[in-house]
Design a protein around this motif. Structure first.
Motif, PDB file in Angstrom:
ATOM      1  N   ILE A 219       0.839  -1.193   0.000  1.00 14.59           N
ATOM      2  CA  ILE A 219       0.000   0.000   0.000  1.00 14.59           C
ATOM      3  C   ILE A 219       0.880   1.252   0.000  1.00 14.59           C
ATOM      4  N   GLY A 220       1.889   1.243   0.842  1.00 17.13           N
ATOM      5  CA  GLY A 220       2.772   2.409   0.958  1.00 17.13           C
ATOM      6  C   GLY A 220       3.511   2.708  -0.325  1.00 17.13           C
ATOM      7  N   VAL A 221       4.048   1.669  -0.953  1.00 14.16           N
ATOM      8  CA  VAL A 221       4.802   1.880  -2.199  1.00 14.16           C
ATOM      9  C   VAL A 221       3.844   2.349  -3.298  1.00 14.16           C
ATOM     10  N   ALA A 222       2.662   1.716  -3.374  1.00 13.38           N
ATOM     11  CA  ALA A 222       1.657   2.121  -4.370  1.00 13.38           C
ATOM     12  C   ALA A 222       1.240   3.575  -4.140  1.00 13.38           C
ATOM     13  N   PHE A 223       1.051   3.909  -2.868  1.00 17.28           N
ATOM     14  CA  PHE A 223       0.637   5.252  -2.484  1.00 17.28           C
ATOM     15  C   PHE A 223       1.674   6.286  -2.942  1.00 17.28           C
ATOM     16  N   GLN A 224       2.945   5.967  -2.734  1.00 16.03           N
ATOM     17  CA  GLN A 224       4.008   6.909  -3.096  1.00 16.03           C
ATOM     18  C   GLN A 224       4.125   7.053  -4.607  1.00 16.03           C
ATOM     19  N   ILE A 225       4.007   5.930  -5.318  1.00 14.93           N
ATOM     20  CA  ILE A 225       4.073   6.020  -6.788  1.00 14.93           C
ATOM     21  C   ILE A 225       2.889   6.861  -7.282  1.00 14.93           C
ATOM     22  N   GLN A 226       1.723   6.650  -6.674  1.00 14.76           N
ATOM     23  CA  GLN A 226       0.543   7.441  -7.040  1.00 14.76           C
ATOM     24  C   GLN A 226       0.804   8.933  -6.771  1.00 14.76           C
ATOM     25  N   ASP A 227       1.449   9.224  -5.631  1.00 16.28           N
ATOM     26  CA  ASP A 227       1.805  10.596  -5.283  1.00 16.28           C
ATOM     27  C   ASP A 227       2.682  11.208  -6.382  1.00 16.28           C
ATOM     28  N   ASP A 228       3.636  10.422  -6.844  1.00 15.10           N
ATOM     29  CA  ASP A 228       4.557  10.894  -7.891  1.00 15.10           C
ATOM     30  C   ASP A 228       3.839  11.052  -9.232  1.00 15.10           C
ATOM     31  N   ILE A 229       2.862  10.177  -9.491  1.00 19.34           N
ATOM     32  CA  ILE A 229       2.072  10.301 -10.726  1.00 19.34           C
ATOM     33  C   ILE A 229       1.298  11.624 -10.687  1.00 19.34           C
ATOM     34  N   LEU A 230       0.651  11.873  -9.524  1.00 17.41           N
ATOM     35  CA  LEU A 230      -0.166  13.089  -9.397  1.00 17.41           C
ATOM     36  C   LEU A 230       0.693  14.349  -9.505  1.00 17.41           C
ATOM     37  N   ASP A 231       1.924  14.254  -9.044  1.00 14.73           N
ATOM     38  CA  ASP A 231       2.819  15.411  -9.136  1.00 14.73           C
ATOM     39  C   ASP A 231       3.052  15.798 -10.598  1.00 14.73           C
ATOM     40  N   GLU A 273      -2.391  -6.818  -4.971  1.00 13.36           N
ATOM     41  CA  GLU A 273      -1.770  -7.803  -4.072  1.00 13.36           C
ATOM     42  C   GLU A 273      -2.136  -7.497  -2.615  1.00 13.36           C
ATOM     43  N   ALA A 274      -2.143  -6.210  -2.293  1.00 18.27           N
ATOM     44  CA  ALA A 274      -2.479  -5.811  -0.913  1.00 18.27           C
ATOM     45  C   ALA A 274      -3.903  -6.256  -0.561  1.00 18.27           C
ATOM     46  N   VAL A 275      -4.829  -6.021  -1.461  1.00 15.47           N
ATOM     47  CA  VAL A 275      -6.218  -6.411  -1.204  1.00 15.47           C
ATOM     48  C   VAL A 275      -6.327  -7.936  -1.112  1.00 15.47           C
ATOM     49  N   GLY A 276      -5.565  -8.624  -1.967  1.00 18.17           N
ATOM     50  CA  GLY A 276      -5.552 -10.096  -1.930  1.00 18.17           C
ATOM     51  C   GLY A 276      -5.162 -10.616  -0.551  1.00 18.17           C
ATOM     52  N   ILE A 277      -4.174  -9.980   0.068  1.00 13.31           N
ATOM     53  CA  ILE A 277      -3.748 -10.393   1.416  1.00 13.31           C
ATOM     54  C   ILE A 277      -4.908 -10.197   2.400  1.00 13.31           C
ATOM     55  N   LEU A 278      -5.568  -9.048   2.302  1.00 18.89           N
ATOM     56  CA  LEU A 278      -6.680  -8.768   3.226  1.00 18.89           C
ATOM     57  C   LEU A 278      -7.824  -9.761   3.041  1.00 18.89           C
ATOM     58  N   GLN A 279      -8.086 -10.110   1.781  1.00 12.67           N
ATOM     59  CA  GLN A 279      -9.205 -11.013   1.491  1.00 12.67           C
ATOM     60  C   GLN A 279      -8.972 -12.424   2.006  1.00 12.67           C
ATOM     61  N   ALA A 280      -7.707 -12.765   2.242  1.00 17.86           N
ATOM     62  CA  ALA A 280      -7.391 -14.137   2.659  1.00 17.86           C
ATOM     63  C   ALA A 280      -7.613 -14.377   4.158  1.00 17.86           C
ATOM     64  N   PHE A 281      -7.828 -13.291   4.924  1.00 18.79           N
ATOM     65  CA  PHE A 281      -8.090 -13.486   6.360  1.00 18.79           C
ATOM     66  C   PHE A 281      -9.503 -14.022   6.581  1.00 18.79           C
ATOM     67  N   PRO A 282      -9.702 -14.807   7.645  1.00 17.71           N
ATOM     68  CA  PRO A 282     -11.023 -15.388   7.878  1.00 17.71           C
ATOM     69  C   PRO A 282     -12.122 -14.338   8.040  1.00 17.71           C
ATOM     70  N   HIS A 283     -11.773 -13.231   8.680  1.00  9.92           N
ATOM     71  CA  HIS A 283     -12.762 -12.173   8.841  1.00  9.92           C
ATOM     72  C   HIS A 283     -12.496 -11.107   7.777  1.00  9.92           C
ATOM     73  N   GLU A 293      -8.355  -0.107  -2.268  1.00  7.57           N
ATOM     74  CA  GLU A 293      -8.579  -0.044  -3.725  1.00  7.57           C
ATOM     75  C   GLU A 293      -8.671   1.398  -4.210  1.00  7.57           C
ATOM     76  N   GLN A 294      -9.245   2.253  -3.376  1.00  7.92           N
ATOM     77  CA  GLN A 294      -9.431   3.652  -3.767  1.00  7.92           C
ATOM     78  C   GLN A 294      -8.114   4.385  -3.993  1.00  7.92           C
ATOM     79  N   LEU A 295      -7.065   3.849  -3.425  1.00 11.69           N
ATOM     80  CA  LEU A 295      -5.763   4.488  -3.622  1.00 11.69           C
ATOM     81  C   LEU A 295      -5.392   4.510  -5.101  1.00 11.69           C
ATOM     82  N   ILE A 296      -5.915   3.540  -5.833  1.00 14.35           N
ATOM     83  CA  ILE A 296      -5.621   3.478  -7.269  1.00 14.35           C
ATOM     84  C   ILE A 296      -6.222   4.686  -7.981  1.00 14.35           C
ATOM     85  N   TYR A 297      -7.424   5.076  -7.515  1.00  9.84           N
ATOM     86  CA  TYR A 297      -8.140   6.143  -8.224  1.00  9.84           C
ATOM     87  C   TYR A 297      -7.997   7.501  -7.546  1.00  9.84           C
TER      88      TYR A 297
END
Ligand code: FPP
Ligand code: MG
Length: 300
Positions: A219-231, A273-283, A293-297
């Protein structure tokens, strides 16, 4: 409630937590307290406290100490932004659509407002010990303190910031490895702290905490790349801060290295991949999954 309504409600709850812990300006230290409050109340996305609370919800109940850590991590995030915007660093006059702290209060006060917030963050987090009821609460609080100190410090955000500053120097040859180190530490470390502290306080086991750490790194790496894209692609009006700042500072970013399109694909892959990890938890926590997911948009 749809996602946006939930987000608004939950962000409002974070705002109340912050307001409850923020010290009131008074006495001879009024000015620095005012500057601290100015920076905190600038109203960012409150992503880190939100991620902390929602990750905790994935694993169950926490003690009363969670809110102390939610406030602490936002205070640390805010201090890092005050210092990052200073003339000696990125020299930015706008952030979140408002003048930066040093523009309003002067550089001298802005430096100590950052120092004040950093110290006050630990003071606030330490209050969680006073809220511990069981021995487990106490042990989890101790573990959370270690995570916070480590990830915000030289082996986390400060280390990443150091490499980032070096990377700006003309004599430094920035490799992809160095760039990734910067993203993983400057940005991802604090997101890792937020999410793993949430997990730890809710009693997640070691294996789950390690998976959350990995998820948060993505999430952090995606977030930073997104930050750089927006710049590169956004505007001052939409973003609330000047664009083109990376180019101005001769900063080699993932976008400069790979182009906007490849960077967008990378953001999507990492978030997926980040969401995939979250989806694999029982709860499951649908809100948390959508938030990631919203970080993408994200447009600001
Ligand atoms: C924007 O967060 C912030 C980042 C992308 C992280 C940048 C990291 C630093 C500036 C680290 C600086 C470190 C030191 C030691 C000075 P955001 O979009 O969540 O901001 P918001 O809170 O305004 O929404
Ligand atoms: Mg900056």
């Amino acid at each position: 409630m749809n996602f946006n309504e939930q987000l608004e409600k939950k962000t409002g709850e974070v705002e109340s937590v912050l307001a409850a812990y923020l010290p009131k300006p008074e006495g001879f230290q009024s000015k620095v307290l005012e500057a601290m409050a100015y920076a905190v109340s600038a109203g960012g996305k409150r992503l880190r406290p939100l991620l902390m609370r929602e990750t905790a919800a994935l694993f169950g109940e926490t003690g009363e100490g969670l809110s102390c850590f939610m406030a602490a991590i936002e205070f640390i995030h805010t201090y890092s932004l005050i210092h990052d915007d200073l003339p000696a660093l990125d020299n930015d006059d706008y952030r979140r659509g408002r003048k930066t702290t040093h523009v309003v209060y002067g550089e001298d006060i802005a430096v100590i407002a950052g120092d004040g917030l950093l110290n006050y963050a630990y003071e606030t987090a330490l209050r969680a010990f006073g809220r511990a009821v069981t021995i487990e609460d106490y042990q989890r609080t101790e573990q959370a303190m270690h995570i916070l100190g480590r990830k915000a410090g030289v082996y986390g955000m400060v280390g990443g910031q150091c490499a980032d500053l070096l990377a700006e120097k003309p004599e430094t040859e920035v490799t992809e490895e160095m760039l990734l180190y910067i993203h993983k530490n400057k940005t991802a470390a604090l997101i890792q702290a937020a999410m793993t502290i949430g997990a730890v306080l809710a009693g997640a086991d070691e294996k789950a905490v390690a998976q959350i750490e990995r998820c948060a790194e993505n999430i952090g790496v995606a977030f930073q790349i997104q930050d750089d894209i927006l710049d590169v692609t956004s505007t001052l009006e939409v973003l609330g801060k000047p664009t083109g700042s990376d180019e101005k500072n001769h900063k080699l970013t993932y976008v400069a290295m790979h182009g906007v399109e490849a960077s967008k694909r990378q953001v999507e892959a990492l978030s997926g991949e980040a969401v995939g990890i979250l989806q694999a938890f029982p709860h499951r926590n649908a809100f948390l999954e959508t938030l990631v997911e919203q970080l993408i948009y994200r447009e600001k």
